[in-house]
Design a protein around this motif. Structure first.
Motif, mmCIF file in Angstrom:
data_model
loop_
_atom_site.group_PDB
_atom_site.id
_atom_site.type_symbol
_atom_site.label_atom_id
_atom_site.label_comp_id
_atom_site.label_asym_id
_atom_site.label_seq_id
_atom_site.Cartn_x
_atom_site.Cartn_y
_atom_site.Cartn_z
ATOM 1 N N VAL A 63 34.490 28.409 24.534
ATOM 2 C CA VAL A 63 35.743 27.717 24.842
ATOM 3 C C VAL A 63 36.421 28.462 25.980
ATOM 4 O O VAL A 63 36.627 29.674 25.908
ATOM 5 N N LEU A 64 36.748 27.737 27.042
ATOM 6 C CA LEU A 64 37.397 28.310 28.211
ATOM 7 C C LEU A 64 38.737 27.637 28.432
ATOM 8 O O LEU A 64 38.813 26.415 28.584
ATOM 9 N N ARG A 65 39.785 28.436 28.438
ATOM 10 C CA ARG A 65 41.116 27.927 28.730
ATOM 11 C C ARG A 65 41.242 27.670 30.235
ATOM 12 O O ARG A 65 40.453 28.190 31.037
ATOM 13 N N PRO A 66 42.217 26.854 30.652
ATOM 14 C CA PRO A 66 42.458 26.694 32.085
ATOM 15 C C PRO A 66 42.657 28.061 32.750
ATOM 16 O O PRO A 66 43.326 28.938 32.213
ATOM 17 N N GLY A 67 42.068 28.228 33.904
ATOM 18 C CA GLY A 67 42.159 29.500 34.611
ATOM 19 C C GLY A 67 40.979 30.414 34.372
ATOM 20 O O GLY A 67 40.755 31.347 35.144
ATOM 21 N N ALA A 68 40.209 30.173 33.315
ATOM 22 C CA ALA A 68 39.033 31.003 33.054
ATOM 23 C C ALA A 68 37.907 30.625 34.013
ATOM 24 O O ALA A 68 37.908 29.553 34.618
ATOM 25 N N TRP A 69 36.938 31.508 34.137
ATOM 26 C CA TRP A 69 35.796 31.212 35.000
ATOM 27 C C TRP A 69 34.516 31.698 34.326
ATOM 28 O O TRP A 69 34.529 32.590 33.487
ATOM 29 N N TYR A 263 53.082 42.406 41.376
ATOM 30 C CA TYR A 263 53.016 42.268 39.917
ATOM 31 C C TYR A 263 52.240 41.006 39.544
ATOM 32 O O TYR A 263 51.425 41.010 38.611
ATOM 33 N N PHE A 264 52.478 39.911 40.265
ATOM 34 C CA PHE A 264 51.751 38.674 40.011
ATOM 35 C C PHE A 264 50.249 38.892 40.167
ATOM 36 O O PHE A 264 49.457 38.492 39.303
ATOM 37 N N ALA A 265 49.844 39.518 41.260
ATOM 38 C CA ALA A 265 48.417 39.735 41.494
ATOM 39 C C ALA A 265 47.803 40.585 40.388
ATOM 40 O O ALA A 265 46.691 40.308 39.915
ATOM 41 N N ARG A 266 48.533 41.609 39.960
ATOM 42 C CA ARG A 266 48.015 42.486 38.913
ATOM 43 C C ARG A 266 47.904 41.755 37.568
ATOM 44 O O ARG A 266 46.887 41.852 36.875
ATOM 45 N N VAL A 272 42.935 36.768 34.020
ATOM 46 C CA VAL A 272 41.888 35.835 34.441
ATOM 47 C C VAL A 272 40.595 36.550 34.820
ATOM 48 O O VAL A 272 39.501 35.992 34.688
ATOM 49 N N GLY A 273 40.712 37.785 35.279
ATOM 50 C CA GLY A 273 39.522 38.524 35.687
ATOM 51 C C GLY A 273 39.190 38.409 37.153
ATOM 52 O O GLY A 273 38.159 38.909 37.607
ATOM 53 N N LEU A 274 40.036 37.718 37.915
ATOM 54 C CA LEU A 274 39.880 37.584 39.362
ATOM 55 C C LEU A 274 41.246 37.760 40.010
ATOM 56 O O LEU A 274 42.271 37.486 39.381
ATOM 57 N N THR A 275 41.274 38.189 41.262
ATOM 58 C CA THR A 275 42.531 38.182 41.989
ATOM 59 C C THR A 275 42.906 36.733 42.298
ATOM 60 O O THR A 275 42.043 35.838 42.278
ATOM 61 N N PRO A 276 44.176 36.445 42.562
ATOM 62 C CA PRO A 276 44.546 35.070 42.921
ATOM 63 C C PRO A 276 43.761 34.535 44.114
ATOM 64 O O PRO A 276 43.347 33.372 44.124
ATOM 65 N N THR A 277 43.537 35.367 45.123
ATOM 66 C CA THR A 277 42.797 34.914 46.300
ATOM 67 C C THR A 277 41.367 34.570 45.950
ATOM 68 O O THR A 277 40.826 33.542 46.392
ATOM 69 N N GLU A 278 40.708 35.409 45.138
ATOM 70 C CA GLU A 278 39.333 35.135 44.743
ATOM 71 C C GLU A 278 39.268 33.899 43.857
ATOM 72 O O GLU A 278 38.340 33.095 43.964
ATOM 73 N N TYR A 279 40.243 33.725 42.984
ATOM 74 C CA TYR A 279 40.259 32.532 42.136
ATOM 75 C C TYR A 279 40.370 31.276 42.997
ATOM 76 O O TYR A 279 39.666 30.285 42.763
#
Length: 313
Positions: A63-69, A263-266, A272-279
């Motif tokens: 099961v993957l929630r939104p935002g998971a990869w 703080y958001f990026a961290r 999520v396990g990824l930075t926002p840019t990588e996501y």
């Protein structure tokens, strides 16, 4: 598998999508902005998530929630059946499922718990997995019917969830009580306005409880603290904005309640396990759409999607 599809494309005709796939050899890691349930059938393959890579087993339910990869590697004759739910569905058409303890744990509690990065894996009896896969095949057929069959589609989904819940081992099938009203009220409040500057004291005051007691209730019924749950909701809304909008990353964070870009990026990477840019890069990757999945038109990632609508989802 709907690797590069996004919510506004996948769920254009309703809140549920499903299909049975035979994978091979690789499905590159990709991000989703919807909730996905993947039932593993026969065959061989390895599963890649933010937690690492491991071999798949017949009967596993991911099961993957939104935002998971996630992604798949070295697949040989691997059968994977998917049920995908729009982010609105658990708060609208499927909201009543939250009151069923076994389904609340499967769809909400386990993948939201601290450290999961939005991914939870359980195991059912292989016979139950095959029954669920067959039912998802019927769901796929009903979705393709002309005209569509919304009542039958929702019925198929509930049947699939029931098969998976009943197919767990006794050790997994915990006997939880119905959700505490204060927890349900707080969850609804946080989901309705995640960008607000919530504090635990304020949340507890609205339900007339001591903050420490509200925190213990959340630990029991949700698996995280109230503010931990809020962070997960913010990360999921941010994932949707990163996938669909052209907002700069810093503005995405501010839109969901994290005004400090660092703080958001961290926090996003922690959850999520990824930075926002990588996501954002992975969510817009154009390869690896499997046969049978509707294609997303090139350059159409953001059509007719307003930023304020995405935040409210």
């Amino acid at each position: 598998m709907p690797a590069t599809l996004h919510e506004h494309t996948l769920f254009d005709g309703g809140p549920v999508w499903g299909a049975v796939h035979h994978l091979g050899p690789d499905i590159a890691p990709h991000a989703h902005d919807f909730l996905e349930i993947a039932v593993i059938g026969t065959g061989y393959g390895r599963h890649t998530t933010s937690q690492g890579e491991r071999p798949l087993r017949h009967g596993e339910v991911i099961v993957l929630r939104p935002g998971a990869w996630h992604g798949f590697r070295d697949c040989t004759g691997l059968t994977v059946a998917n049920c995908c739910l729009s982010t609105q569905a658990p708060r609208a058409e499927l909201a009543a499922l939250y009151d069923i303890p076994m389904l609340r744990r499967m769809l909400w509690t386990d993948p939201v718990a601290s450290g999961t990065h939005g991914v939870a894996v359980t195991t059912v009896d292989p016979a139950a997995a095959e029954e669920a896969i067959a039912e998802i095949g019927l769901l796929e057929r009903d979705l393709g019917a002309d005209p569509g069959r919304p009542g039958r589609v929702l019925g198929r989904l509930v049947t699939v969830l029931g098969i998976l819940a009943d197919g767990r081992s006794p050790a997994q099938a915990t006997h939880e009580s119905a959700i505490h009203p204060a927890v349900a009220t707080t969850v609804a409040r946080l989901e309705a306005a995640p960008a607000d500057p919530w504090r635990l004291d304020d949340l507890a005051r609205t339900v007339n409880l001591d903050p420490a007691y509200l925190g213990r209730l959340f630990g029991r019924y949700v698996g995280v603290t109230p503010l931990g749950f809020l962070a997960r909701v913010r990360a999921e809304r941010a994932a949707t904005l990163l996938a669909h909008s052209a907002l700069p990353v810093a503005q995405v964070g501010a839109a969901v309640g994290w005004d400090d870009p660092t703080y958001f990026a961290r926090r996003f990477r922690t959850l999520v396990g990824l930075t926002p840019t990588e996501y954002r890069r992975r969510s817009r990757s154009g390869a690896h759409i499997q046969p049978g999945a509707p294609a997303t038109p090139a350059g159409n990632e953001n059509h007719a999607v307003r930023t304020d609508d995405l935040i409210r989802r």
